[in-house]
Design a protein around this motif. Structure first.
Motif, PDB file in Angstrom:
ATOM      1  N   CYS A   1       7.724   0.271  -3.316  1.00  0.00           N
ATOM      2  CA  CYS A   1       6.416   0.925  -3.416  1.00  0.00           C
ATOM      3  C   CYS A   1       6.637   2.420  -3.622  1.00  0.00           C
ATOM      4  O   CYS A   1       6.135   3.000  -4.575  1.00  0.00           O
TER       5      CYS A   1
ATOM      6  N   ARG B   1      10.272   0.975 -10.906  1.00  0.00           N
ATOM      7  CA  ARG B   1       9.086   1.621 -10.357  1.00  0.00           C
ATOM      8  C   ARG B   1       9.448   2.344  -9.057  1.00  0.00           C
ATOM      9  O   ARG B   1      10.473   2.048  -8.426  1.00  0.00           O
TER      10      ARG B   1
ATOM     11  N   LYS C   1       2.136   9.406  -3.633  1.00  0.00           N
ATOM     12  CA  LYS C   1       1.498   8.156  -3.231  1.00  0.00           C
ATOM     13  C   LYS C   1       0.048   8.361  -2.799  1.00  0.00           C
ATOM     14  O   LYS C   1      -0.222   9.197  -1.943  1.00  0.00           O
TER      15      LYS C   1
ATOM     16  N   HIS D   1       0.423  -5.941  -5.085  1.00  0.00           N
ATOM     17  CA  HIS D   1      -0.829  -5.369  -4.563  1.00  0.00           C
ATOM     18  C   HIS D   1      -1.973  -6.379  -4.644  1.00  0.00           C
ATOM     19  O   HIS D   1      -2.906  -6.321  -3.856  1.00  0.00           O
TER      20      HIS D   1
ATOM     21  N   GLU E   1       6.941  -5.332  -6.305  1.00  0.00           N
ATOM     22  CA  GLU E   1       7.574  -4.443  -5.324  1.00  0.00           C
ATOM     23  C   GLU E   1       8.747  -5.153  -4.637  1.00  0.00           C
ATOM     24  O   GLU E   1       8.605  -6.289  -4.157  1.00  0.00           O
TER      25      GLU E   1
ATOM     26  N   ASP F   1       3.713  -0.664   2.236  1.00  0.00           N
ATOM     27  CA  ASP F   1       3.632  -1.986   1.595  1.00  0.00           C
ATOM     28  C   ASP F   1       4.796  -2.945   1.882  1.00  0.00           C
ATOM     29  O   ASP F   1       5.117  -3.806   1.038  1.00  0.00           O
TER      30      ASP F   1
ATOM     31  N   GLN G   1       4.194  -6.944   1.506  1.00  0.00           N
ATOM     32  CA  GLN G   1       4.123  -7.541   0.166  1.00  0.00           C
ATOM     33  C   GLN G   1       5.416  -7.338  -0.630  1.00  0.00           C
ATOM     34  O   GLN G   1       5.520  -7.803  -1.767  1.00  0.00           O
TER      35      GLN G   1
HETATM   36 MN    MN Z   1       2.569  -0.246  -3.085  1.00  0.00          MN
END
Ligand code: MN
Ligand code: PEP
Length: 279
Positions: A40, A64, A69, A210, A236, A247, A250
């Motif tokens: 993330c 990524r 953020k 997400h 992610e 995050d 996830q």
């Molecule tokens: Mn994220």
């Protein structure tokens, strides 16, 4: 409708975005299955470089990692800023892969242009029209994530802001929308993917991380997205999700990511898609 540049009527051929890098040209668009992966947020140099090399070796095409953020709480970790961008640059050099990171504020545009190969406009900024116009004036691909409660029409009009300023390299990213359902973080709109692939010439990718908020749902939703016509995925991945600064729930571990990719490669082949990178 006003999203005339985003639809096929005046632009029947599919837009395929080409990103040159040391490891070859990465393509996003029809006929490809392109994987964007990484944590993330960029949390530290050591952790980022380690995960970047891991996801590259497993088959990811683009890295990524957020440096700026958007966080719901002003007290949460908000990224390393410019230091994070420099880490992304180093990861790009080491892996040869292009990178994507989020632009939150027009004051950061010059930095992002210098360090990132794709500009990410986050969900919370999908309707930040001055920001959209600014990224419309640069020559760099822009990925627009669907707004938290945006209709498909509003999303296409956001893309239109970038297109009408002269930047034709726009990618749409479905990342789930807010509904009455609370057992998943968001509700992923798979029909939007099929609809947009039909209506628009722009590449469409899906972010199952997400969209669901739960690591066990990432694989199934990723497969559904590709089956529905998505041109790629943003996933992610964190080496230790329990300790992630954002995050974690996830985020896939590298092992789970590899497993998800194995299934996706089969699915991509079945759908006659090339695996992201072609020389
Ligand atoms: Mn994220
Ligand atoms: C992200 O991808 O880093 C992110 C913040 O996602 P979204 O804008 O979709 O919430």
């Amino acid at each position: 409708m006003d999203y005339k540049l985003a639809v096929r009527d005046n632009h029947p051929e599919d837009t395929i975005i080409e990103i040159p890098g040391q490891a070859g040209i990465t393509r996003i668009g029809k006929g490809y299955c392109t994987i964007i992966a990484g944590p993330c947020a960029v949390e530290s140099r050591e952790k980022y470089l380690e995960i970047a090399v891991q996801v590259k070796n497993m088959g990811a095409h683009i890295l990524r990692g957020g440096a700026f953020k958007p966080r719901t709480s002003p007290y949460s970790f908000a990224g390393l800023g410019r230091e994070g961008l420099k880490i992304l640059e180093e990861a790009r050099e080491i892996t040869g892969l292009p990178v994507i990171t989020e632009l939150m504020d027009v004051r950061e545009l010059d930095q992002i242009l210098r360090y990132s190969d794709i500009i990410q406009i986050g969900s919370r900024n999908m309707q930040n029209y001055s920001l959209l116009r600014e990224v419309g004036r640069v020559r760099k691909p822009v990925m627009i994530k669907r707004g938290l409660s945006a209709t498909i029409e509003e999303w296409l009009l956001a893309a239109e802001y970038v297109l009408c300023e002269g930047n034709g390299e726009v990618i749409l990213c479905e990342r789930g929308i807010r509904t009455f359902e609370v057992m998943t973080r968001n509700t992923v709109d798979i029909a939007a993917v099929a609809l947009l692939k039909d209506l628009s010439h722009l590449p469409v990718i899906v972010d199952p991380s997400h969209a669901t908020g739960q690591r066990n749902l990432v694989g199934p939703v990723a497969r559904a997205a590709i089956a529905a016509g998505a041109d790629g995925l943003m996933i992610e991945v964190h080496q230790n999700p329990q300790e992630a600064l954002s995050d974690g729930p996830q985020s896939l571990t590298p092992e789970l990511f590899l497993d998800v990719l194995d299934h996706l490669k089969d699915l991509a082949a079945l759908n006659h898609r090339k695996w992201g990178q072609a020389q």
